[in-house]
Design a protein around this motif. Structure first.
Motif, PDB file in Angstrom:
ATOM      1  N   THR A  96       1.107  -1.228   0.057  1.00 29.60           N
ATOM      2  CA  THR A  96      -0.026  -0.026   0.085  1.00 29.60           C
ATOM      3  C   THR A  96       1.024   1.238  -0.124  1.00 29.60           C
ATOM      4  OG1 THR A  96       0.049   0.121   2.545  1.00 29.60           O
ATOM      5  CG2 THR A  96      -1.988  -1.305   1.251  1.00 29.60           C
ATOM      6  N   ILE A  99      -2.706   5.523   1.848  1.00 30.11           N
ATOM      7  CA  ILE A  99      -3.905   5.079   1.849  1.00 30.11           C
ATOM      8  C   ILE A  99      -4.640   5.578   3.267  1.00 30.11           C
ATOM      9  CG2 ILE A  99      -5.781   3.237   2.239  1.00 30.11           C
ATOM     10  CD1 ILE A  99      -4.378   1.378   0.708  1.00 30.11           C
ATOM     11  N   ALA A 104      -7.207  -1.032   2.583  1.00 32.64           N
ATOM     12  CA  ALA A 104      -6.988  -2.022   1.298  1.00 32.64           C
ATOM     13  C   ALA A 104      -7.384  -3.395   1.920  1.00 32.64           C
ATOM     14  CB  ALA A 104      -5.688  -1.733   0.773  1.00 32.64           C
ATOM     15  N   LYS A 125      -4.109   0.493   6.185  1.00 30.68           N
ATOM     16  CA  LYS A 125      -3.973   1.761   5.399  1.00 30.68           C
ATOM     17  C   LYS A 125      -2.635   2.390   5.495  1.00 30.68           C
ATOM     18  CE  LYS A 125      -7.352   3.032   8.168  1.00 30.68           C
ATOM     19  NZ  LYS A 125      -8.313   4.105   8.994  1.00 30.68           N
ATOM     20  N   LEU A 153      -9.883  -1.375  -2.635  1.00 31.35           N
ATOM     21  CA  LEU A 153      -9.392  -0.465  -2.018  1.00 31.35           C
ATOM     22  C   LEU A 153     -10.618   0.605  -1.827  1.00 31.35           C
ATOM     23  CD1 LEU A 153      -7.330   1.941  -1.216  1.00 31.35           C
ATOM     24  CD2 LEU A 153      -7.061   2.585  -3.757  1.00 31.35           C
ATOM     25  N   LYS A 158      -3.048   4.081  -2.855  1.00 33.03           N
ATOM     26  CA  LYS A 158      -2.771   3.103  -3.920  1.00 33.03           C
ATOM     27  C   LYS A 158      -2.417   1.941  -3.264  1.00 33.03           C
ATOM     28  CE  LYS A 158      -0.249   2.542  -8.221  1.00 33.03           C
ATOM     29  NZ  LYS A 158       0.831   3.286  -9.015  1.00 33.03           N
ATOM     30  N   MET A 159      -2.805   0.788  -3.996  1.00 38.04           N
ATOM     31  CA  MET A 159      -2.457  -0.664  -3.372  1.00 38.04           C
ATOM     32  C   MET A 159      -2.137  -1.651  -4.590  1.00 38.04           C
ATOM     33  SD  MET A 159      -6.377  -2.696  -2.865  1.00 38.04           S
ATOM     34  CE  MET A 159      -5.234  -4.043  -2.512  1.00 38.04           C
TER      35      MET A 159
END
Length: 724
Positions: A96, A99, A104, A125, A153, A158-159
């Protein structure tokens, strides 16, 4: 009969080894920069694509990226088969980056409404390197229509996800046996798939009495007659067959018809059931002899009471190691947006009898549940459109006085409103007070200040709104009902909501703009999971709790004077025993439970409950202040019951939601989901928690002045106690 038996044999089937291949779990097969066989899901405009640069193994992973606070983006893949086994595990690697406002996770769902996990409780996160995660669900192959998996997500950031694997009972999915569903006679009965064929129902006194008595007997047979419990009859459809025969019949005719009907269900063995010990609530079967039925009908109903029943029942099973009922076999009739009068009657009977036999707190409802059956017969018969019917379901659910009770669908949401003011309301000093802004910018634009008192909404006083909407606000107690009303006060279907309010004793009026949920940028920041309020007072916020960090936290606070555990929220992870081991010098029992079973439905037996803690000379020796309020519900109440057993613990705050115990789910016809508390939870001395909630050691409630001045008076009281 021989032909029918042969058909059953062919349909029953066996578990076999042959299965379709599960594909592309490592995302190596790519089509147009997207993993083959996978699809997208979500309610945001996030970007999902193959990433050849960042991967855990192989040549590629999948990246999911979003800049939106609300909504989610994700991947979905439907497994090609249904598998024989007890547990299915999805594991995979996640990385990740930045976040926030969400989480996620991997996710897996077994349909219809059997099991689901999306790792929300893990609370993944922030920024994290590649790490393996897994989720496990209990399989129910005989009830499963499909199993779907994926990654998602929620919020911004972003993951990456890579290298997924699936196992069934510890074995690779390729080695798992495919389950072929065994069909019973109930499964093969499709006569009323298109409708009940009941078009009218007389609501005179005689027929209402017939409908009430049929509801009592229909539900009793469903759970007590062994041939019905075996799945030999589609019991929903048997209702549609028997009702026209007893409609408008005299009492004598009705009893004769019902007696012959029961005899037609087949013979059964009887046994002398041993007297159960430690019964908290007995099944209410006195109506069998108190209803004035004929001698023949009364005798056959009493005989069924002693029928030999198996531990399995086609219509209900008990969740292993927990004991709450599982109603997976209840047909949701998803295609029926507006069920006909026969199916509406089925809705009433289904819900009423589930409460009658599988609700652990029926005795605490506050009125004779049989009277509710009679009261709601005309309500359901007359609920003849897509608005009246879901609201009748919601009103019925509200009658059980359980904060876990709920009925959710688009009609219910539309009744309260699809648009919202950005003002957060709370009932403080028995007044509807602006506690905060959900969206600070939009909130300030209303001209209403934090601490202002709402007097009227769209021309109606708060008291009038509570009076009108209480029947649609399921809750165990008044505090929880006001909490639920506070959530809905600012809801409407209009573009503006007219507010009359008091601001520093000046009466004002405003027409405030409303917004769809996706248009509100929720700017409130949650507390950090762990912080030091001062050099001697630690603070844990349970909505962000991460069990992997607990060991380090308790090392840091070992010599502090006190710890505040804030449970005015819902714990994102179940850490009763994880934290309890740090707080207790020795094991302490903190709860007892009541459960029933399928051989004696409705008899709830008190059983030994749970203990928390272990023999630990290095337990935390500071004071422990536990914070609760009306938002402390279910798991939060359960955590509180455990933590207050620590040697120097006190509970601060106000009455909790009064709904503890694992939740059971089922559907009203028309695919309207509902929930109830499924297990009884009690204090070690067997005193009540349902409806009453957790009783604080020190009662502290927010004040309007405190809200205006940005104070957390409950927290302040707890900290002062720790310091002194």
């Amino acid at each position: 009969m021989k032909k029918y038996f042969a058909l059953l044999v062919m349909l029953w089937g066996m578990a076999v080894f042959g299965q379709k291949k599960v594909q592309n779990l490592n995302f190596e097969t790519v089509e147009n920069n997207f993993p083959a066989v996978w699809k997208t899901i979500g309610s945001s405009s996030g970007k999902i694509a193959t990433d050849h640069q960042e991967k855990q193994e192989g040549q590629s992973s999948v990246a999911i990226e979003s800049s939106e606070v609300s909504g989610f983006s994700g991947l979905i893949y439907k497994l090609p088969d249904n598998y024989l086994g007890k547990k299915i595990t999805l594991s995979g690697y996640i990385k990740t980056e930045n976040i926030s406002d969400g989480f996620a996770g991997l996710w897996m769902r077994i349909d219809p409404e059997i099991a689901f996990d999306n790792m929300q409780k893990v609370g993944l996160k922030g920024t994290n390197d590649w790490k393996k995660y897994e989720i496990t669900l209990n399989l129910s192959p005989e009830n499963t229509k499909q199993i779907v998996i994926g990654a998602l997500l929620s919020g911004k950031g972003k993951m990456w996800v890579d290298n997924l694997t699936i196992t069934v009972d510890g074995k690779e999915i390729e080695e798992a046996k495919v389950f072929e569903k065994q069909l019973t006679r109930a499964d093969l009965d499709h006569e009323f798939d298109g409708g009940s064929k009941i078009t009218t129902t007389n609501l005179d006194k005689n027929n209402i009495e017939n409908i009430k008595n049929l509801g009592l007997i229909w539900g009793y047979l469903k759970y007590y007659h062994p041939n019905v419990a075996a799945g030999n009859f589609n019991w929903d459809y048997e209702l549609f067959r028997i009702y026209p025969k007893i409609a408008n019949a005299s009492a004598e005719q009705r009893d004769q018809i019902l007696t012959e009907w029961i005899k037609s269900l087949g013979d059964f063995k009887t046994i002398n059931y041993p007297e159960q010990k430690n019964i908290k609530m007995k099944a209410d079967l006195a109506w069998i002899t108190d209803s004035g039925f004929s001698k023949d009908l009364t005798e056959i109903l009493l005989k069924i009471k002693t029928a030999k029943r198996e531990e399995s029942n086609y219509y209900v099973t008990m969740i292993p190691n927990v004991g709450n009922p599982n109603f997976e076999k209840e047909n949701p009739y998803a295609e029926m947006s507006s069920p006909d009068v026969g199916f509406r009657l089925l809705s009433l009977y289904r819900y009423w009898n589930i409460i009658q036999y599988y609700f652990p707190y029926k005795y605490a409802i506050g009125e004779d549940w049989k009277n509710v059956l009679q009261e709601f017969i005309p309500k359901f018969i007359e609920a003849d459109d897509q608005t009246k019917y879901p609201l009748a379901c919601l009103e019925l659910a509200t009658k059980i006085n359980d904060t876990h009770a709920s009925v959710r669908n688009s009609t219910v949401r539309n009744y309260f409103g699809q648009k919202f003011s950005p003002l957060e309301i709370a009932f403080i000093e028995n007044k509807a007070v602006v506690k905060n802004y959900f969206d600070e910018t939009l909130g300030k634009e209303t001209g209403v200040k934090i601490g202002d008192i709402i007097l009227e909404v769209d021309g109606k006083t708060i008291e009038k709104i509570l009076e009108e909407k209480s029947k649609y606000l399921p809750a165990s107690n008044h505090s929880a009902r006001l909490r639920n009303l506070a959530r809905e006060l600012m809801a409407t279907n209009n573009d503006y909501i007219n507010l009359k309010f008091s601001s520093n004793d000046v009466i004002k009026n405003v027409s405030a703009k409303t917004y769809k949920n996706t248009e509100i940028k929720y700017t409130q920041k949650q507390p950090e999971m762990f912080t030091m309020l001062d050099n001697q007072t630690a603070y844990l916020y349970m909505n962000n709790i991460d069990k992997e960090k607990l060991s380090d936290i308790f090392k840091k606070i070992k010599d502090t004077k006190g710890l505040v555990i804030d449970l005015r929220t819902y714990p994102t992870q179940f850490v009763v025993f994880d934290i309890g081991n740090f707080l207790m010098p020795k094991p302490e029992q903190f709860a007892k439970f009541t459960t029933t079973n399928t051989t004696s439905p409705g008899n709830y037996v008190m059983r030994e409950g749970a203990s928390v803690g272990s023999n630990n000379k290095d337990f935390y020796k500071g004071k422990i202040a536990i914070l609760v309020n009306e938002y402390s519900q279910s798991s939060a109440e359960y955590h509180t019951m455990a933590f207050r057993k620590a040697p120097k613990a006190k509970v601060f705050g106000s009455q909790t939601a009064g709904a503890d115990g694992d939740v059971s789910y089922f559907m009203f016809p028309g695919k309207i989901p509902t929930t109830i508390t499924g297990v009884g939870v009690y204090n070690p001395d067997e005193s009540e928690t349902q409806r009453i909630g957790i009783i604080p050691d020190v009662e502290v409630k927010p004040t309007i002045d405190g809200i205006k001045n940005g104070k957390d008076e409950v927290l302040e009281k707890a900290v002062n106690w720790i310091k002194n």
